[in-house]
Design a protein around this motif. Structure first.
Motif, PDB file in Angstrom:
ATOM      1  N   LEU A  83      -6.973   2.557   3.027  1.00  0.00           N
ATOM      2  CA  LEU A  83      -6.504   2.159   1.704  1.00  0.00           C
ATOM      3  C   LEU A  83      -4.978   2.146   1.659  1.00  0.00           C
ATOM      4  O   LEU A  83      -4.372   1.252   1.059  1.00  0.00           O
ATOM      5  CB  LEU A  83      -7.072   3.107   0.650  1.00  0.00           C
ATOM      6  CG  LEU A  83      -6.854   2.741  -0.797  1.00  0.00           C
ATOM      7  CD1 LEU A  83      -7.433   1.369  -1.123  1.00  0.00           C
ATOM      8  CD2 LEU A  83      -7.467   3.799  -1.700  1.00  0.00           C
ATOM      9  N   ARG A  84      -4.352   3.087   2.306  1.00  0.00           N
ATOM     10  CA  ARG A  84      -2.884   3.163   2.333  1.00  0.00           C
ATOM     11  C   ARG A  84      -2.283   1.908   2.977  1.00  0.00           C
ATOM     12  O   ARG A  84      -1.239   1.416   2.552  1.00  0.00           O
ATOM     13  CB  ARG A  84      -2.438   4.416   3.085  1.00  0.00           C
ATOM     14  CG  ARG A  84      -0.954   4.599   3.136  1.00  0.00           C
ATOM     15  CD  ARG A  84      -0.418   4.998   1.768  1.00  0.00           C
ATOM     16  NE  ARG A  84       1.034   5.156   1.880  1.00  0.00           N
ATOM     17  CZ  ARG A  84       1.882   4.772   0.963  1.00  0.00           C
ATOM     18  NH1 ARG A  84       1.461   4.237  -0.151  1.00  0.00           N
ATOM     19  NH2 ARG A  84       3.172   4.941   1.136  1.00  0.00           N
ATOM     20  N   GLU A  85      -2.945   1.371   4.015  1.00  0.00           N
ATOM     21  CA  GLU A  85      -2.454   0.151   4.665  1.00  0.00           C
ATOM     22  C   GLU A  85      -2.513  -1.030   3.708  1.00  0.00           C
ATOM     23  O   GLU A  85      -1.597  -1.868   3.677  1.00  0.00           O
ATOM     24  CB  GLU A  85      -3.276  -0.151   5.919  1.00  0.00           C
ATOM     25  CG  GLU A  85      -3.113   0.873   7.015  1.00  0.00           C
ATOM     26  CD  GLU A  85      -4.083   0.660   8.157  1.00  0.00           C
ATOM     27  OE1 GLU A  85      -3.609   0.573   9.299  1.00  0.00           O
ATOM     28  OE2 GLU A  85      -5.310   0.568   7.911  1.00  0.00           O
ATOM     29  N   ILE A  86      -3.578  -1.102   2.917  1.00  0.00           N
ATOM     30  CA  ILE A  86      -3.715  -2.188   1.944  1.00  0.00           C
ATOM     31  C   ILE A  86      -2.640  -2.060   0.869  1.00  0.00           C
ATOM     32  O   ILE A  86      -1.997  -3.041   0.495  1.00  0.00           O
ATOM     33  CB  ILE A  86      -5.137  -2.205   1.347  1.00  0.00           C
ATOM     34  CG1 ILE A  86      -6.149  -2.550   2.449  1.00  0.00           C
ATOM     35  CG2 ILE A  86      -5.229  -3.175   0.169  1.00  0.00           C
ATOM     36  CD1 ILE A  86      -7.594  -2.334   2.064  1.00  0.00           C
ATOM     37  N   GLU A  87      -2.409  -0.836   0.413  1.00  0.00           N
ATOM     38  CA  GLU A  87      -1.364  -0.617  -0.583  1.00  0.00           C
ATOM     39  C   GLU A  87       0.013  -0.993  -0.033  1.00  0.00           C
ATOM     40  O   GLU A  87       0.809  -1.629  -0.718  1.00  0.00           O
ATOM     41  CB  GLU A  87      -1.369   0.840  -1.046  1.00  0.00           C
ATOM     42  CG  GLU A  87      -0.380   1.109  -2.163  1.00  0.00           C
ATOM     43  CD  GLU A  87      -0.451   2.534  -2.672  1.00  0.00           C
ATOM     44  OE1 GLU A  87      -0.140   2.724  -3.861  1.00  0.00           O
ATOM     45  OE2 GLU A  87      -0.804   3.453  -1.902  1.00  0.00           O
ATOM     46  N   GLU A  88       0.274  -0.632   1.205  1.00  0.00           N
ATOM     47  CA  GLU A  88       1.554  -0.989   1.827  1.00  0.00           C
ATOM     48  C   GLU A  88       1.709  -2.504   1.939  1.00  0.00           C
ATOM     49  O   GLU A  88       2.813  -3.040   1.771  1.00  0.00           O
ATOM     50  CB  GLU A  88       1.713  -0.338   3.191  1.00  0.00           C
ATOM     51  CG  GLU A  88       2.131   1.108   3.127  1.00  0.00           C
ATOM     52  CD  GLU A  88       3.470   1.317   2.420  1.00  0.00           C
ATOM     53  OE1 GLU A  88       4.427   0.543   2.654  1.00  0.00           O
ATOM     54  OE2 GLU A  88       3.560   2.262   1.621  1.00  0.00           O
ATOM     55  N   ALA A  89       0.617  -3.197   2.232  1.00  0.00           N
ATOM     56  CA  ALA A  89       0.673  -4.665   2.290  1.00  0.00           C
ATOM     57  C   ALA A  89       1.030  -5.235   0.922  1.00  0.00           C
ATOM     58  O   ALA A  89       1.824  -6.178   0.821  1.00  0.00           O
ATOM     59  CB  ALA A  89      -0.652  -5.230   2.783  1.00  0.00           C
ATOM     60  N   LEU A  90       0.458  -4.667  -0.143  1.00  0.00           N
ATOM     61  CA  LEU A  90       0.786  -5.125  -1.494  1.00  0.00           C
ATOM     62  C   LEU A  90       2.265  -4.875  -1.796  1.00  0.00           C
ATOM     63  O   LEU A  90       2.940  -5.738  -2.375  1.00  0.00           O
ATOM     64  CB  LEU A  90      -0.100  -4.424  -2.526  1.00  0.00           C
ATOM     65  CG  LEU A  90      -1.579  -4.798  -2.492  1.00  0.00           C
ATOM     66  CD1 LEU A  90      -2.382  -3.904  -3.425  1.00  0.00           C
ATOM     67  CD2 LEU A  90      -1.791  -6.260  -2.829  1.00  0.00           C
ATOM     68  N   ILE A  91       2.768  -3.719  -1.398  1.00  0.00           N
ATOM     69  CA  ILE A  91       4.184  -3.422  -1.602  1.00  0.00           C
ATOM     70  C   ILE A  91       5.057  -4.393  -0.806  1.00  0.00           C
ATOM     71  O   ILE A  91       6.060  -4.904  -1.306  1.00  0.00           O
ATOM     72  CB  ILE A  91       4.482  -1.954  -1.230  1.00  0.00           C
ATOM     73  CG1 ILE A  91       3.786  -1.026  -2.240  1.00  0.00           C
ATOM     74  CG2 ILE A  91       5.987  -1.693  -1.171  1.00  0.00           C
ATOM     75  CD1 ILE A  91       3.729   0.432  -1.821  1.00  0.00           C
ATOM     76  N   GLN A  92       4.662  -4.682   0.428  1.00  0.00           N
ATOM     77  CA  GLN A  92       5.411  -5.623   1.266  1.00  0.00           C
ATOM     78  C   GLN A  92       5.469  -7.014   0.638  1.00  0.00           C
ATOM     79  O   GLN A  92       6.466  -7.726   0.753  1.00  0.00           O
ATOM     80  CB  GLN A  92       4.778  -5.694   2.662  1.00  0.00           C
ATOM     81  CG  GLN A  92       5.445  -6.655   3.616  1.00  0.00           C
ATOM     82  CD  GLN A  92       6.855  -6.230   3.995  1.00  0.00           C
ATOM     83  OE1 GLN A  92       7.149  -5.043   4.053  1.00  0.00           O
ATOM     84  NE2 GLN A  92       7.724  -7.195   4.249  1.00  0.00           N
ATOM     85  N   MET A  93       4.423  -7.391  -0.064  1.00  0.00           N
ATOM     86  CA  MET A  93       4.368  -8.711  -0.684  1.00  0.00           C
ATOM     87  C   MET A  93       5.211  -8.829  -1.943  1.00  0.00           C
ATOM     88  O   MET A  93       5.569  -9.940  -2.350  1.00  0.00           O
ATOM     89  CB  MET A  93       2.917  -9.058  -1.041  1.00  0.00           C
ATOM     90  CG  MET A  93       2.067  -9.434   0.131  1.00  0.00           C
ATOM     91  SD  MET A  93       0.419  -9.918  -0.439  1.00  0.00           S
ATOM     92  CE  MET A  93      -0.422  -8.339  -0.391  1.00  0.00           C
TER      93      MET A  93
END
Length: 138
Positions: free
Chosen positions: A90-100
Motif C-alpha cells: 500500500l505504501r508503494e501505491i501511495e508513493e506513486a500517487l505522491i509522485q504523480m
C-alpha cells in the motif's frame, strides 16, 4: 495456444477465476460490446500483459498512474486490487500517487482517493481503528 486462450490464462492469473470467467463469457456472448471485450482479452491481456520485462504489480502500477491521469477511478481501483493481490505494498501505491501530484495535479489524485479508501477498508489495511478514509481533498 490461441490468442483467446492466452488472454483467458492471463486474466485468470491477474484477476482470479471469477472475474476472468465473466470476461470470457462477455467476449463469447455475441451481444453488443462482445467484440470489444474480445479484443481486450486477446490483445491487452494476451499480448501486452504477458510480455517479458515487467511483473504484474509494476504493470498494474503503470496502469494505475494512467487511470489517475485519465480520471478513471473505477479502473484505478481494479488495478489497485490487482497490484495488492500480487504483492505490491500500500505504501508503494501511495508513493506513486505522491509522485504523480506535480504532473497530474491534486484534482486528478483526489478523484481516486474515495475508491482507494474503499479498497483499504475492504482489505482491512486501515492504519488506525478510527480511520474513516478520504472523500477526496475536501
Amino acid at each position: 495456444m490461441t490468442p483467446r486462450e492466452k488472454g483467458n490464462a492471463a486474466t485468470r492469473a491477474l484477476m482470479g477465476p471469477e472475474s476472468s470467467e465473466r470476461l470470457a463469457t462477455a467476449a463469447a456472448s455475441n451481444t453488443f460490446g462482445a467484440d470489444i471485450v474480445g479484443y481486450a482479452v486477446d490483445h491487452v491481456f494476451g499480448d501486452i500483459w504477458t510480455r517479458d520485462g515487467l511483473d504484474q504489480p509494476r504493470r498494474s502500477l503503470i496502469t494505475m498512474t494512467v487511470m489517475v491521469a485519465l480520471r478513471q477511478p473505477h479502473e484505478f481501483g481494479l488495478h489497485m486490487n490487482f497490484a495488492l493481490d500480487h504483492g505490491m505494498k500500500l505504501r508503494e501505491i501511495e508513493e506513486a500517487l505522491i509522485q504523480m501530484l506535480p504532473y497530474v495535479g491534486f484534482p486528478a489524485i483526489s478523484s481516486v482517493l474515495p475508491i482507494a479508501t474503499k479498497i483499504i477498508a475492504a482489505r482491512g489495511l486501515d492504519k488506525t481503528a478510527d480511520y474513516a478514509g478520504h472523500r477526496g481533498l475536501l
